[in-house]
Design an enzyme around this catalytic site. Structure first.
Site, PDB file in Angstrom:
ATOM      1  N   LYS A 209       0.835  -1.197   0.000  1.00 35.23           N
ATOM      2  CA  LYS A 209       0.000   0.000   0.000  1.00 35.23           C
ATOM      3  C   LYS A 209       0.875   1.254   0.000  1.00 35.23           C
ATOM      4  CE  LYS A 209      -3.487   2.342   2.754  1.00 35.23           C
ATOM      5  NZ  LYS A 209      -4.350   2.316   3.932  1.00 35.23           N
ATOM      6  N   GLU A 215      10.454  -4.618   4.558  1.00 39.16           N
ATOM      7  CA  GLU A 215      10.540  -6.041   4.188  1.00 39.16           C
ATOM      8  C   GLU A 215      10.255  -6.211   2.693  1.00 39.16           C
ATOM      9  OE1 GLU A 215       8.871  -4.790   6.724  1.00 39.16           O
ATOM     10  OE2 GLU A 215       9.127  -6.021   8.526  1.00 39.16           O
ATOM     11  N   GLY A 270      -4.864  -1.814   5.047  1.00 41.73           N
ATOM     12  CA  GLY A 270      -4.046  -2.943   4.579  1.00 41.73           C
ATOM     13  C   GLY A 270      -4.725  -4.286   4.819  1.00 41.73           C
ATOM     14  N   ARG A 271      -5.225  -4.492   6.027  1.00 44.91           N
ATOM     15  CA  ARG A 271      -5.813  -5.800   6.362  1.00 44.91           C
ATOM     16  C   ARG A 271      -7.224  -5.955   5.811  1.00 44.91           C
ATOM     17  NH1 ARG A 271      -4.721  -2.537  10.420  1.00 44.91           N
ATOM     18  NH2 ARG A 271      -6.358  -1.727  11.767  1.00 44.91           N
ATOM     19  N   GLU A 356      -4.791  -6.852  14.682  1.00 42.27           N
ATOM     20  CA  GLU A 356      -4.280  -5.530  14.322  1.00 42.27           C
ATOM     21  C   GLU A 356      -5.415  -4.499  14.403  1.00 42.27           C
ATOM     22  OE1 GLU A 356      -2.491  -4.301  10.339  1.00 42.27           O
ATOM     23  OE2 GLU A 356      -0.661  -4.810  11.401  1.00 42.27           O
ATOM     24  N   HIS A 387      -5.285 -33.424  17.414  1.00 51.27           N
ATOM     25  CA  HIS A 387      -4.190 -34.270  17.906  1.00 51.27           C
ATOM     26  C   HIS A 387      -3.046 -33.432  18.438  1.00 51.27           C
ATOM     27  CE1 HIS A 387      -5.912 -38.078  16.496  1.00 51.27           C
ATOM     28  NE2 HIS A 387      -6.491 -37.295  15.590  1.00 51.27           N
ATOM     29  N   LYS A 507       9.318  -0.856  14.318  1.00 50.49           N
ATOM     30  CA  LYS A 507       9.906  -0.520  13.010  1.00 50.49           C
ATOM     31  C   LYS A 507      11.001   0.530  13.182  1.00 50.49           C
ATOM     32  CE  LYS A 507       5.698  -0.934  10.190  1.00 50.49           C
ATOM     33  NZ  LYS A 507       4.755  -0.227   9.339  1.00 50.49           N
TER      34      LYS A 507
HETATM   35  O1  LIG Z   1       1.047  -2.726   2.246  1.00 45.82           O
HETATM   36  P1  LIG Z   1       2.137  -2.118   3.042  1.00 45.82           P
HETATM   37  O2  LIG Z   1       2.103  -0.624   3.024  1.00 45.82           O
HETATM   38  O3  LIG Z   1       3.468  -2.636   2.586  1.00 45.82           O
HETATM   39  O4  LIG Z   1       1.934  -2.548   4.543  1.00 45.82           O
HETATM   40  C1  LIG Z   1       1.992  -3.880   4.931  1.00 45.82           C
HETATM   41  C2  LIG Z   1       1.437  -4.085   6.307  1.00 45.82           C
HETATM   42  O5  LIG Z   1       2.160  -3.316   7.246  1.00 45.82           O
HETATM   43  C3  LIG Z   1       1.280  -2.812   8.246  1.00 45.82           C
HETATM   44  O6  LIG Z   1       1.157  -1.446   8.072  1.00 45.82           O
HETATM   45  C4  LIG Z   1       1.791  -3.114   9.614  1.00 45.82           C
HETATM   46  O7  LIG Z   1       3.119  -2.756   9.736  1.00 45.82           O
HETATM   47  C5  LIG Z   1      -0.023  -3.526   7.989  1.00 45.82           C
HETATM   48  O8  LIG Z   1      -1.109  -2.841   8.479  1.00 45.82           O
HETATM   49  C6  LIG Z   1       0.006  -3.666   6.513  1.00 45.82           C
HETATM   50  O9  LIG Z   1      -0.923  -4.589   6.043  1.00 45.82           O
END
Ligand SMILES: O=P(O)(O)OC[C@H]1O[C@](O)(CO)[C@@H](O)[C@@H]1O
Length: 544
Positions: A209, A215, A270-271, A356, A387, A507
């Site tokens: 987003k 990452e 995002g979620r 979240e 199990h 972060k």
């Molecule tokens: O889509 P982006 O901006 O890379 O964010 C990834 C994820 O990181 C977050 O902001 C949490 O760090 C989530 O809410 C989101 O889904």
């Protein structure tokens, strides 16, 4: 949008507390004995989902008090405010409009002066055209070969939704195109994916987003360098990388042509983004037709949520039963136990969606909450969980409410399997609810010293969701059900379910520690003594 600041001070909350105290000793055995119709009566059917909530320790009175509470919290008004596009995400001053992502073409919704549904369908059309090109082989890689592997690079909401759905809908996928997902910044995530991929036939979908998530940018950079090294030409990126983002500037800076970018908007959290362009890798896998069926499933649940009275409103009912367990029965966790291997990633997906969203401890106006908020959400597919950890649910010291999700028809009807699976699903719900008394254990001739060990207290609440089969439309209904459940709970607790400030601190600290780990010279460390010692130890060991 008036809302009480502290739900626990309302008479509705007090009434529930009183009711909870008065009914604390009532068992599910007693509730079922008192009402022979209970099992069929406390159930609701919405779209393809039949949801039996009778095995939760609630009565008609409990449900009446809970719906009173929801009204006192302003749930109906907040639901309308969300659908209308008001800026209910107040800490980020944003509308919350994931429901617009699945609104049918032609639906009118103008938000902040913009017809958002028209925008949504423009992007959906572009996604469909692109997916069609990839699937038909019209879109070729840099050397002219067809794309046979799609790698989604993203994390959190830019990974969990498409990944969960790609696994769930694998039977609908084109077998000629395989999907992979890379999310973790751990190189051990991307390395095997690249090792198994043919650069000439691989398409990377970089989903972020913000397009600033460390990452994702790290993984995308590694993938880009791998591709360029393999194909020996930087211009190859154009045919092997597309982006999904709200941030055109960063996408361009990364080196992806914005003509190959699929956009979405800041009013999609995002979620809550799996039905935005974040679903591109899924659409390539299952095709635009199945994808639209999934959107229709979402939309059906959205419409139900917006229009059904609280008493028959499935997301609201599940939310309120959850509030009952969390706030009036003290349950700290909530298990989601799908009886379908294809839903193996569903609990992980729900963890982000729920935790979240509702892992908050201040109300909308910044005051500390006075009640417990979101539970820990966890789970695994049955029967594997049976199990492993079901022992604790059956005989541990804490009550774990659980959702059990099953299907009448499996995708792969391997002889001798599905009835067994379903028997386990139904048996677990029965055992958890009604347990086995010491008398029943004794009556089986059990030695007295083992009676206590073989007794099951029962009274473990479960909600059972049964659908005909796991189709794209059913998946859409299921996900939307949980999205709206989470929202209703957030409204009752008076929190903002749509921000996530709690992820920021870690972060920021990681950004500071990264260079300290990599520095050639011994850095001056100013953390606490534990963090300092760990950094020194890591540096020493890493440098040999
Ligand atoms: O889509 P982006 O901006 O890379 O964010 C990834 C994820 O990181 C977050 O902001 C949490 O760090 C989530 O809410 C989101 O889904």
């Amino acid at each position: 949008m008036s809302q009480p600041h502290d739900i626990s001070t309302t008479p509705q909350w007090a009434a529930l507390e009183e009711h909870a105290a008065a009914t604390s000793g009532t068992t599910l055995r007693e509730l079922f004995a008192a009402d022979p119709e209970r099992g069929g009566r406390l159930a609701v059917e919405v779209g393809d989902l039949y949801v039996d909530y009778s095995k939760n320790g609630v009565t008609d009175e409990t449900l009446r008090l809970l719906t009173d509470l929801a009204r006192a919290a302003g749930v109906p008004e907040r639901v309308e405010a969300m659908f209308r596009g008001e800026h209910i995400n107040t800490t980020e001053d944003r509308a919350v409009l994931h429901t617009a992502l699945r609104a049918p073409r032609g639906t009118e919704l103008v938000v902040d002066g913009q017809d958002v549904v028209a925008d949504v369908h423009d992007v959906l059309d572009r996604m469909a055209a692109f997916s069609g090109q990839v699937r038909s082989g019209q879109w070729r890689g840099h050397t002219g070969r067809r794309i046979t592997r799609v790698v989604n690079i993203g994390i959190g909401g830019s990974d969990l939704g498409p990944k969960m759905a790609t696994v769930a809908l694998a039977p609908y996928a084109d077998p000629a195109i395989t999907s992979a997902f890379v999310s973790n910044v751990d190189g051990d995530d991307i390395a095997p994916v690249l090792a198994a991929a043919d650069p000439e036939e691989t398409l990377f979908v970089v989903a972020s987003k913000t397009f600033t998530t460390i990452e994702t940018i790290t993984n995308a950079t590694t993938a880009r360098e791998w591709l360029v090294a393999a194909l020996g030409d930087r211009s190859a990126v154009a045919k092997h990388f597309v982006a999904v983002s709200t941030n055109a500037e960063q996408v361009a800076e990364f080196g992806i042509d914005t003509a190959n970018m699929f956009g979405f908007w800041d009013w999609v959290g995002g979620r809550y983004s799996m039905t935005s362009a974040v679903g591109l890798s899924l659409m390539i896998a299952i095709g635009p037709g199945h994808y639209r069926d999934m959107l229709a499933g979402f939309h059906a649940m959205d419409t139900h949520f917006r229009t059904a009275p609280l008493e028959r409103n499935l997301p609201a009912l599940l939310a309120l039963i959850g509030v009952w367990h969390r706030n009036f029965r003290g349950c700290a966790t909530h298990a989601v136990l799908p009886y379908s291997e294809y839903l193996s990633r569903f609990p992980a997906y729900l963890q982000q969606l729920d935790m979240e969203s509702n892992g908050k401890s201040v109300t909308l106006d910044g005051a500390p909450v006075s009640v417990q908020t979101g539970p820990v959400v966890w789970g695994e597919p049955g029967t594997n969980g049976q199990h492993a950890f079901y022992q604790l649910i059956h005989q541990g010291t804490q009550t774990v409410p659980a959702d059990l999700i099953g299907f009448v028809h499996p995708a792969d009807d391997v002889p001798g399997h599905h009835d067994q699976l379903t028997a386990n699903l139904l048996a677990q719900a029965e055992a958890l609810a009604f347990g086995k008394t010491a008398e029943e254990v004794r009556a089986e001739g059990t030695a007295e010293e083992l009676v206590a060990h073989k007794t099951f207290a029962g009274n473990s609440p479960t909600t059972l969701v049964l659908a005909p089969r796991l189709t794209p439309a059913v998946l859409g209904q299921l996900v939307a059900l949980y999205e709206h459940k989470v929202f209703v709970q957030g409204v009752v607790w008076g929190i903002n379910s749509f921000d996530q400030w709690g992820v920021e601190l870690g972060k920021v600290l990681a950004k500071a520690i990264g260079p300290e780990l990599g520095a050639d010279e011994e850095p001056e460390l100013t953390h606490d003594s534990s963090t300092n010692a760990l950094i020194r130890r890591y540096r020493q060991a890493r440098r040999g």
